[in-house]
Design an enzyme around this catalytic site. Structure first.
Site, PDB file in Angstrom:
ATOM      1  N   GLU A 170     -10.707  -6.840 -10.270  1.00 18.96           N
ATOM      2  CA  GLU A 170      -9.476  -6.737  -9.467  1.00 18.96           C
ATOM      3  C   GLU A 170      -8.652  -5.476  -9.726  1.00 18.96           C
ATOM      4  O   GLU A 170      -7.444  -5.556  -9.981  1.00 18.96           O
ATOM      5  CB  GLU A 170      -8.620  -7.994  -9.688  1.00 18.96           C
ATOM      6  N   GLU A 203      -7.929 -25.330   1.088  1.00 22.33           N
ATOM      7  CA  GLU A 203      -7.714 -26.041   2.350  1.00 22.33           C
ATOM      8  C   GLU A 203      -6.293 -25.838   2.870  1.00 22.33           C
ATOM      9  O   GLU A 203      -5.373 -25.542   2.110  1.00 22.33           O
ATOM     10  CB  GLU A 203      -7.951 -27.529   2.138  1.00 22.33           C
TER      11      GLU A 203
HETATM   12  O1  9MR Z   1     -10.746 -20.166 -12.762  1.00 24.21           O
HETATM   13  C1  9MR Z   1     -10.263 -19.419 -13.858  1.00 24.21           C
HETATM   14  C2  9MR Z   1      -9.159 -20.207 -14.563  1.00 24.21           C
HETATM   15  O2  9MR Z   1      -9.691 -21.405 -15.082  1.00 24.21           O
HETATM   16  C3  9MR Z   1      -8.593 -19.361 -15.678  1.00 24.21           C
HETATM   17  O3  9MR Z   1      -7.478 -20.024 -16.238  1.00 24.21           O
HETATM   18  C4  9MR Z   1      -8.146 -17.999 -15.138  1.00 24.21           C
HETATM   19  C5  9MR Z   1      -7.682 -17.080 -16.282  1.00 24.21           C
HETATM   20  O4  9MR Z   1      -8.758 -16.804 -17.151  1.00 24.21           O
HETATM   21  O5  9MR Z   1      -9.212 -17.356 -14.447  1.00 24.21           O
HETATM   22  C6  9MR Z   1      -9.707 -18.098 -13.378  1.00 24.21           C
HETATM   23  O6  9MR Z   1     -10.762 -17.376 -12.754  1.00 24.21           O
HETATM   24  C7  9MR Z   1     -10.384 -16.231 -12.037  1.00 24.21           C
HETATM   25  C8  9MR Z   1     -11.482 -15.202 -12.200  1.00 24.21           C
HETATM   26  O7  9MR Z   1     -11.704 -14.943 -13.556  1.00 24.21           O
HETATM   27  C9  9MR Z   1     -11.147 -13.928 -11.450  1.00 24.21           C
HETATM   28  N1  9MR Z   1     -10.853 -14.179 -10.070  1.00 24.21           N
HETATM   29  C10 9MR Z   1      -9.866 -15.226  -9.810  1.00 24.21           C
HETATM   30  C11 9MR Z   1     -10.264 -16.505 -10.535  1.00 24.21           C
HETATM   31  C12 9MR Z   1      -9.260 -17.610 -10.227  1.00 24.21           C
HETATM   32  O8  9MR Z   1      -7.989 -17.273 -10.709  1.00 24.21           O
END
Ligand code: 9MR
Length: 354
Positions: free
Chosen positions: A137, A257
């Site tokens: 990102e 959703e």
């Molecule tokens: O799904 C993930 C969540 O459980 C964690 O708390 C968070 C922080 O580590 O990251 C989430 O995954 C993200 C991913 O690493 C990058 N793209 C967005 C995802 C959803 O926030």
């Protein structure tokens, strides 16, 4: 939209017969692998690749400077290895998964070797990993002319930090395939148009500068509040990706959703139809290396309701009932691990072997 419209769009425009299925994977969590045998079995049944959802992130690996905690990461990596599954490496640098000590340390020292140390440590320890999200990102709109997201990395090392991170990963493992993973690229919205534009310009600069980038990760967090996806926008974006000679991975597919009130079957059809619309375009991309969903089952989805609402549903006994309303139903299996139209859409597009 009713089930009939949804079902017809499950018949994909995509019809090219690949010689092999497009590999399918999912984000996976050590915590649930250890605790839930049914979940474990489902991962093994459906996935050929697993993406550690949190376990490989820097905040999990080095919570205090110099003190490493590899247990959870090793557990999911060993689980994958023991069952002949591949690990997808997520993620080496992400502004949201920095350990608490890191920002101040970098601002005080501007010490790039802290970053290369982490990259080398991860890529070295998990040497069998073929694909790495090196930077997660890095793009955001509305801040800078070059579309880069403000971050400690950008502040301390300048816009070159992305190329430098790719170089560091390459140096540690010249055989690995290196990616930049990005979100918010699917809809016909001004902000997403700008994100596609800035992401493409970043990729052009990286290629021109000779950075060792092989491909891009499209997170693909689809969202029915924004939907439907813009097939035209995605298709012209992918043309430019092909012109840059990059491959593509769908890394975090799921669907938020818009309507939690309709009967579950209708909701599932709407989710499945949005996935099908997306895969219609993306599965046409020749060098698509895989599709991963961000979680396999609604039982463990980051797309939850607010915790207090989840508690209320749990108290009413809904938690394990896959047909109950209330929970986001944006993943391939329901909370009882039963397949939904999302899974049919994957199958219909040649994704996975199930
Ligand atoms: O799904 C993930 C969540 O459980 C964690 O708390 C968070 C922080 O580590 O990251 C989430 O995954 C993200 C991913 O690493 C990058 N793209 C967005 C995802 C959803 O926030």
């Amino acid at each position: 939209m009713g089930a009939i419209a949804a079902a017809s769009s499950l018949k994909p425009a995509y019809s090219s017969q690949r010689s092999r299925p497009i590999p399918f994977g999912s984000a996976a969590r050590t915590q649930f692998i250890e605790a839930d045998g049914q979940y474990r079995d489902s991962l093994l049944q459906y996935c050929s690749r697993l993406t550690p959802e949190i376990e490989f992130k820097w905040d999990q690996i080095e919570p205090r400077q110099g003190q490493f905690s590899f247990e959870a990461a090793d557990t999911v990596a060993n689980f994958a290895r023991d069952h002949g599954k591949e690990i997808y490496g997520h993620t080496l640098l992400w502004h949201r998964s920095m350990p608490p000590w890191l920002p101040d340390h970098l601002r005080e020292t501007r010490d790039w070797s802290t970053v290369t140390g982490h990259i080398g440590r991860m890529v070295g320890r998990y040497a069998g990993v073929r694909y790495w999200d090196v930077v997660n990102e890095p793009v955001d709109t509305g801040f800078r002319g070059d579309g880069l997201r403000p971050s400690v990395f950008l502040d301390c090392f300048g816009a070159d930090y992305i190329a430098m991170a790719l170089q560091a990963a390459w140096a540690a493992s010249p055989g690995a395939e290196l990616l930049i993973n990005e979100y918010g690229l699917e809809y016909d919205l001004t902000v997403e148009h700008d994100r596609r534009y800035h992401f493409l310009r970043l990729l052009e600069r990286l290629k021109k500068g000779g950075a060792p980038i092989g491909g891009i990760g499209l997170q693909a967090h689809l969202d029915l509040r924004k939907g439907p996806v813009s097939q035209a926008a995605i298709s012209s974006f992918l043309k430019e990706i092909r012109n840059l000679g990059l491959f593509v991975f769908v890394t975090e597919l799921d669907v938020t959703e818009a309507d939690y009130v309709r009967p579950a079957a209708e909701r599932d059809a709407m989710v499945g139809a949005e996935v099908a619309r997306y895969l219609d375009v993306v599965c046409d991309f020749e060098d698509l290396r895989g599709v991963a969903t961000w979680g396999l089952t609604d039982r463990y989805s980051w797309l939850g309701l607010p915790p207090e609402e989840v508690e209320a549903y749990k108290q009413h006994g809904y938690w394990r009932d896959g047909t109950s309303p209330g929970f986001n139903r944006g993943l391939p299996l329901d909370t009882d691990l039963r397949p939904k139209p999302f899974l049919d859409a994957l199958k219909a597009h040649g994704v996975g072997q199930f």
